[in-house]
Design a protein around this motif. Sequence first.
Motif, mmCIF file in Angstrom:
data_model
loop_
_atom_site.group_PDB
_atom_site.id
_atom_site.type_symbol
_atom_site.label_atom_id
_atom_site.label_comp_id
_atom_site.label_asym_id
_atom_site.label_seq_id
_atom_site.Cartn_x
_atom_site.Cartn_y
_atom_site.Cartn_z
ATOM 1 N N GLN A 120 0.810 -1.216 0.000
ATOM 2 C CA GLN A 120 0.000 0.000 0.000
ATOM 3 C C GLN A 120 0.848 1.272 0.000
ATOM 4 O OE1 GLN A 120 -3.046 0.087 3.037
ATOM 5 N NE2 GLN A 120 -3.426 -2.095 2.860
ATOM 6 N N GLY A 121 2.160 1.124 0.160
ATOM 7 C CA GLY A 121 3.023 2.293 0.184
ATOM 8 C C GLY A 121 3.207 2.888 1.559
ATOM 9 N N PHE A 122 2.837 2.129 2.599
ATOM 10 C CA PHE A 122 2.999 2.637 3.964
ATOM 11 C C PHE A 122 4.250 2.030 4.582
ATOM 12 C CE2 PHE A 122 2.330 2.521 8.555
ATOM 13 C CZ PHE A 122 2.066 3.869 8.789
ATOM 14 N N ALA A 123 5.143 2.875 5.079
ATOM 15 C CA ALA A 123 6.420 2.419 5.616
ATOM 16 C C ALA A 123 6.278 1.973 7.072
ATOM 17 C CB ALA A 123 7.461 3.531 5.519
ATOM 18 N N ALA A 124 6.615 0.727 7.317
ATOM 19 C CA ALA A 124 6.591 0.172 8.670
ATOM 20 C C ALA A 124 7.588 -0.978 8.714
ATOM 21 C CB ALA A 124 5.194 -0.315 9.035
ATOM 22 N N LYS A 125 8.057 -1.316 9.924
ATOM 23 C CA LYS A 125 9.057 -2.372 10.032
ATOM 24 C C LYS A 125 8.779 -3.304 11.203
ATOM 25 C CE LYS A 125 12.989 -0.322 7.614
ATOM 26 N NZ LYS A 125 14.429 0.033 7.683
ATOM 27 N N ILE A 126 9.284 -4.520 11.052
ATOM 28 C CA ILE A 126 9.172 -5.564 12.066
ATOM 29 C C ILE A 126 10.285 -5.376 13.089
ATOM 30 C CG2 ILE A 126 9.342 -8.061 12.439
ATOM 31 C CD1 ILE A 126 8.294 -8.285 9.448
ATOM 32 N N VAL A 127 9.928 -5.478 14.371
ATOM 33 C CA VAL A 127 10.909 -5.228 15.429
ATOM 34 C C VAL A 127 11.090 -6.415 16.381
ATOM 35 C CG1 VAL A 127 10.591 -2.727 15.339
ATOM 36 C CG2 VAL A 127 9.190 -4.107 16.911
ATOM 37 N N ALA A 128 10.228 -7.418 16.308
ATOM 38 C CA ALA A 128 10.369 -8.597 17.167
ATOM 39 C C ALA A 128 9.685 -9.786 16.506
ATOM 40 C CB ALA A 128 9.774 -8.342 18.548
ATOM 41 N N ILE A 129 10.228 -10.982 16.764
ATOM 42 C CA ILE A 129 9.732 -12.209 16.119
ATOM 43 C C ILE A 129 9.527 -13.308 17.159
ATOM 44 C CG2 ILE A 129 10.347 -14.105 14.570
ATOM 45 C CD1 ILE A 129 9.674 -11.650 13.021
ATOM 46 N N ASP A 130 8.383 -13.969 17.057
ATOM 47 C CA ASP A 130 8.089 -15.181 17.800
ATOM 48 C C ASP A 130 7.719 -16.235 16.751
ATOM 49 O OD1 ASP A 130 7.124 -17.171 19.522
ATOM 50 O OD2 ASP A 130 5.168 -16.198 19.739
ATOM 51 N N ASP A 338 13.714 -4.238 10.991
ATOM 52 C CA ASP A 338 14.625 -3.281 11.634
ATOM 53 C C ASP A 338 15.564 -4.085 12.534
ATOM 54 O OD1 ASP A 338 15.917 -1.338 13.167
ATOM 55 O OD2 ASP A 338 14.201 0.023 13.052
ATOM 56 N N HIS A 339 16.768 -4.328 12.044
ATOM 57 C CA HIS A 339 17.697 -5.227 12.730
ATOM 58 C C HIS A 339 18.291 -4.643 14.006
ATOM 59 C CE1 HIS A 339 17.812 -8.553 9.828
ATOM 60 N NE2 HIS A 339 17.569 -7.620 8.916
ATOM 61 N N ARG A 340 18.004 -3.397 14.303
ATOM 62 C CA ARG A 340 18.461 -2.853 15.584
ATOM 63 C C ARG A 340 17.834 -3.600 16.751
ATOM 64 N NH1 ARG A 340 16.909 3.279 15.494
ATOM 65 N NH2 ARG A 340 14.997 2.347 14.633
ATOM 66 N N PHE A 341 16.663 -4.199 16.520
ATOM 67 C CA PHE A 341 15.935 -4.871 17.589
ATOM 68 C C PHE A 341 16.152 -6.394 17.590
ATOM 69 C CE2 PHE A 341 13.763 -0.985 16.380
ATOM 70 C CZ PHE A 341 13.454 -0.390 17.590
ATOM 71 N N GLU A 342 16.921 -6.883 16.624
ATOM 72 C CA GLU A 342 17.118 -8.317 16.483
ATOM 73 C C GLU A 342 17.769 -8.899 17.734
ATOM 74 O OE1 GLU A 342 18.767 -11.368 13.002
ATOM 75 O OE2 GLU A 342 19.316 -9.239 12.988
ATOM 76 N N GLY A 343 17.205 -9.950 18.261
ATOM 77 C CA GLY A 343 17.790 -10.622 19.417
ATOM 78 C C GLY A 343 17.339 -10.117 20.770
ATOM 79 N N LEU A 344 16.643 -8.979 20.828
ATOM 80 C CA LEU A 344 16.236 -8.432 22.124
ATOM 81 C C LEU A 344 15.267 -9.368 22.848
ATOM 82 C CD1 LEU A 344 15.697 -4.605 21.438
ATOM 83 C CD2 LEU A 344 17.678 -5.755 22.445
ATOM 84 N N ALA A 345 14.335 -9.943 22.121
ATOM 85 C CA ALA A 345 13.374 -10.860 22.742
ATOM 86 C C ALA A 345 14.077 -12.121 23.227
ATOM 87 C CB ALA A 345 12.265 -11.213 21.748
ATOM 88 N N ALA A 346 14.969 -12.664 22.411
ATOM 89 C CA ALA A 346 15.669 -13.898 22.778
ATOM 90 C C ALA A 346 16.501 -13.723 24.040
ATOM 91 C CB ALA A 346 16.552 -14.360 21.618
#
Length: 355
Positions: A120-130, A338-346
């Motif tokens: 849709q042209g809306f900028a957003a990023k993933i910050v955590a993964i389960d 957004d890889h700045r947040f990668e690993g924070l949950a783990a």
Amino acid sequence: MPSASPSGVDRRVFLTSLLGASAAVAGLSGCAGRSAAADTAAAATAPLAAKVPAGTSLKIASYLGQQQLQFKLAKLPKLPFTVSSWLNIGAGPDVINAFRAKSLDLANNAGIPPIQAHFQGFAAKIVAIDITRKPNYLFATKPGSDIHTVADFKGKKLAFSQGQAQGVVLLRALKKAGVSYDEVRLVPLTSNQFLTALQSGQVDVAPLANTQVPAYLQQYGAKGARTITTDVVDLLNLLWAPQAVLDDPAKAAAIAAYIPAWAKGQVWQWEHPDVWNEEFYVKTQNLTLAQARGITRLANKPLFPPTWDEAIKWEQETADLLAEGGFVKKTDVSSLFDHRFEGLAAKAVPEEYRK
């Protein structure tokens, strides 16, 4: 409620046109804001602040109030920022609209809404993964149906939400069964319309969340409704946020502080099923204890990967599947993380919950 779409190329045009207007508007605003985006690019990639600045607040999605209840029951430490509002919102299209309206800063969804927002042209990023290893959805049939397998979906009307997890689960199930898109009729709906569509016979089949199935079968099982189980999963349970929110160093720091609490809350729920059954399903959702236990037995153990390689691969496969059907344009999904947040949950959970 929308009617069934035509088949073939016309069907795809019909589905994609539902979002054409909003995409066009987004494109115009994007052109006007390119210089502003360039100015904030450094902020979006800068290291996360170690401390959340005083006065920072976030508006966070909490569907059916689950997040607040989870945090309360787990007795987690107070968040180092203010949650100005917990929004009872969960469906991907609704989340995207709330992001656009700037009434929501952070949401919990599956893998497909970020792809849809990008389309849709809306900028957003993933910050955590389960990571989700077991199916969260079952295919339910309308009362009086003669459908017993996914192969029986041929020629039938199927509830389809292009911007939600249920949509990609359906597409993956069709592909695995060797049923082409042109052999079925996809009825464009949002997931909160699925139950009504099934009950009224507007659709023959709809993917329902495990949490919805017990009540549906209790009401319509005697009338010939049934469920069809597959091994198709929607791998990603994720947190994501608008790029504009992530461009704000204070809000980005708040999100980084929220992610560990989000992970710990899910671990607590997994480890205390009896309490969750009673406090959430029975007391707030009016289910019987037996129904609650049935849902809990189907629940996924939370798994937070230290690296996102598998998640990115899965997201790319999902985007490619949608592109093959003509629902979105082919895209590289690597920009959605957004890889700045990668690993924070783990890092916030015990070893057994790290993928």
